[in-house]
Design an enzyme around this catalytic site. Structure first.
Site, short mmCIF file in Angstrom:
data_model
loop_
_atom_site.label_atom_id
_atom_site.label_comp_id
_atom_site.label_asym_id
_atom_site.label_seq_id
_atom_site.Cartn_x
_atom_site.Cartn_y
_atom_site.Cartn_z
N THR A 1 1.67 -4.21 4.38
CA THR A 1 1.75 -4.77 5.73
C THR A 1 1.28 -5.67 5.12
O THR A 1 1.63 -6.97 6.93
CB THR A 1 0.73 -3.27 6.18
OG1 THR A 1 -1.25 -3.42 5.93
CG2 THR A 1 1.03 -2.41 5.99
N ASP A 2 0.03 -6.51 5.23
CA ASP A 2 -0.25 -7.71 5.13
C ASP A 2 0.53 -9.12 5.73
O ASP A 2 0.62 -9.94 7.13
CB ASP A 2 -0.94 -8.37 4.03
CG ASP A 2 -2.44 -7.83 3.46
OD1 ASP A 2 -2.58 -7.12 4.36
OD2 ASP A 2 -3.08 -7.84 2.58
N LYS B 1 0.34 -7.58 12.28
CA LYS B 1 -0.94 -7.08 12.34
C LYS B 1 -2.03 -7.47 12.93
O LYS B 1 -2.59 -8.07 12.92
CB LYS B 1 -0.87 -6.72 10.76
CG LYS B 1 -1.95 -5.93 10.39
CD LYS B 1 -2.25 -6.07 8.48
CE LYS B 1 -3.04 -5.21 8.40
NZ LYS B 1 -2.71 -4.83 6.87
N GLU C 1 -0.78 -29.68 26.47
CA GLU C 1 -2.68 -29.35 26.45
C GLU C 1 -1.67 -30.61 25.83
O GLU C 1 -2.81 -31.06 25.07
CB GLU C 1 -2.69 -28.58 25.83
CG GLU C 1 -3.77 -27.74 26.26
CD GLU C 1 -4.49 -27.98 27.35
OE1 GLU C 1 -5.49 -29.06 27.18
OE2 GLU C 1 -4.71 -27.41 28.28
N THR D 1 0.86 -1.32 0.02
CA THR D 1 -0.08 -0.18 0.40
C THR D 1 0.84 1.48 0.01
O THR D 1 0.42 2.34 -0.55
CB THR D 1 -0.90 -0.06 1.06
OG1 THR D 1 -1.70 -1.35 1.04
CG2 THR D 1 -1.94 1.82 1.77
N TYR E 1 -8.51 0.38 -3.42
CA TYR E 1 -7.23 1.01 -4.20
C TYR E 1 -6.30 -0.25 -4.63
O TYR E 1 -6.48 -1.25 -4.17
CB TYR E 1 -6.20 2.22 -2.96
CG TYR E 1 -6.13 1.12 -1.51
CD1 TYR E 1 -4.45 0.59 -1.99
CD2 TYR E 1 -6.31 1.69 -0.54
CE1 TYR E 1 -4.02 -0.29 -0.48
CE2 TYR E 1 -5.98 0.35 -0.02
CZ TYR E 1 -4.65 -0.34 0.51
OH TYR E 1 -4.43 -0.63 1.63
C1 SIN Z 1 -0.97 -2.86 2.87
O1 SIN Z 1 0.02 -2.56 2.52
O2 SIN Z 1 -1.50 -1.96 3.63
C2 SIN Z 1 -2.23 -4.20 2.03
C3 SIN Z 1 -1.53 -4.51 0.96
C4 SIN Z 1 -0.62 -5.66 1.14
O3 SIN Z 1 0.40 -5.81 2.51
O4 SIN Z 1 0.62 -5.53 0.18
#
Ligand code: SIN
Length: 359
Positions: free
Chosen positions: A122-123, A195, A316, A42, A56
């Site tokens: 971020t993923d 995340k 467990e 992103t 987007y």
């Molecule tokens: C992001 O960057 O927030 C989502 C998409 C990605 O991980 O490339």
């Protein structure tokens, strides 16, 4: 006479102060040399309008444009960019990880590189950060950065995140702390961060453990350092690798069948991270599939789908009896990375358990 002495002293003071200012001013020569390696995400995205914060397109802006969008970078570091990949991070692969890690190691072995920033979606950012944390062979700063809003959005977070990540990568404070993650003014350890929120800028957290530090203005402030082994202290060497052993994650839930474990075993996996319920529980119905997998040499790590807390050895499940590895407090996606790297060294569950306690 007194007046002459006074004037001479005043001139001397001005000279000393100017000399001092010249010494401490950040001339381009004195700025740290920071490489920005771009992978997509992103932070390199683009939306249809300035209110588009979902829907987007990620990974369209090239690294040079990312750098040019933040002219202030040139005041804090000698920056240059390199495009490693241009992908949304849900498409991250072992191939890109190995390419990225090798390039990080090559660059950091050079005297004229002081630190590295990696721009990333971020993923899977936390996975890349942990992978690098285990395979980078340098104490120089490596900072992984992303953004939750594309650069085209109002209040886009990527430019400030990139600016601060670059300060961090050029700082002495960040050296020797493993691979760091910097978003939203907060500095996290690559091992601990995850995340936690699908759509907000404060998504990166290290549950229970907390961040390493924060930014106040342009200054990174650390309060603690990671204790688990990282970077130069690990036993993992990816320099000759062209791929990693296949490891998959199996999610446990009510009314499970064990069929996924059977299918993965048939597909030839070398390891399975079991994201168990509670403290890493494996359902009775799964045991026959698990044991059949082990007969084929598959290593089983017990992790937890809970996302917090330590999976207790022999808690467990009887890990000693079944030759399971307890996954400590790594979430399943991080346990998968450590298991892949562990399998490049050994398939002995006892040795792998030792690695899970160390890393
Ligand atoms: C992001 O960057 O927030 C989502 C998409 C990605 O991980 O490339």
């Amino acid at each position: 006479m007194n007046r002459k002495i006074y004037i001479s002293l005043a001139i001397l003071c001005v000279l000393v102060l100017s000399l001092q200012a010249a010494c401490f001013a950040r001339t381009p020569d004195k700025l740290p040399n920071v490489k920005i390696l771009a992978t997509g995400g992103t932070i390199a995205g683009s939306g249809a309008t300035n209110t588009t914060t979902v829907g987007y397109t990620a990974a369209v802006t090239p690294v040079d444009a990312l750098i040019n969008n933040v002219p202030e970078l040139k005041k804090i570091a000698n920056v240059s960019g390199e495009q490693i990949s241009q992908i949304a991070s849900e498409n991250m692969t072992n191939e890109v990880w190995l390419k990225l890690a090798k390039q990080v190691n090559t660059l950091l072995s050079q005297d004229d590189v002081d630190g590295i920033v990696i721009t990333h979606g971020t993923d899977t950012l936390e996975e890349t950060a942990y992978f690098l944390n285990l395979v980078v062979k340098s104490e120089k700063p490596v900072v992984v950065v992303g953004s939750m809003r594309p650069p085209t959005a109002m209040s886009a977070d990527g430019m400030l995140n990139l600016y601060r990540a670059t300060i961090l990568a050029g700082s002495r404070e960040a050296a020797g702390k493993g691979v760091l993650v910097m978003l939203n003014d907060t500095i996290h350890a690559g091992r601990d961060v995850t995340k936690t929120i699908t759509d907000r800028v404060d998504t990166f957290r290290a549950p229970e453990i907390g961040p390493l530090g924060f930014f106040t203005g342009d200054k990174p402030v650390f309060y603690r350092a990671p204790l688990r082994k990282h970077t130069v202290f690990t036993e993992f060497d990816i320099s000759q690798l062209t791929d990693l052993p296949r490891v998959d994650i199996v999610y446990h839930y009510a009314n499970n069948t064990g069929d996924v474990i059977k299918a993965l075993t048939q597909a030839g996996v070398k390891g399975i991270v079991h994201a168990g319920t509670g403290n890493g529980s494996i359902g009775k119905v799964e045991y026959p599939a698990v044991e059949a997998a082990q007969e084929k040499g598959v290593v089983i790590v017990r992790s937890a789908r809970v996302g917090n807390g330590i999976v207790a050895r022999n808690g467990e499940a009887n890990d000693d009896k079944y030759n399971f590895v307890a996954g400590d407090n790594l979430n399943p996606q991080k346990a998968r990375i450590l298991l892949m790297l562990a399998l490049t060294k050994t398939s002995n569950p006892e040795d792998i358990q030792r690695m899970f306690w160390e890393y």
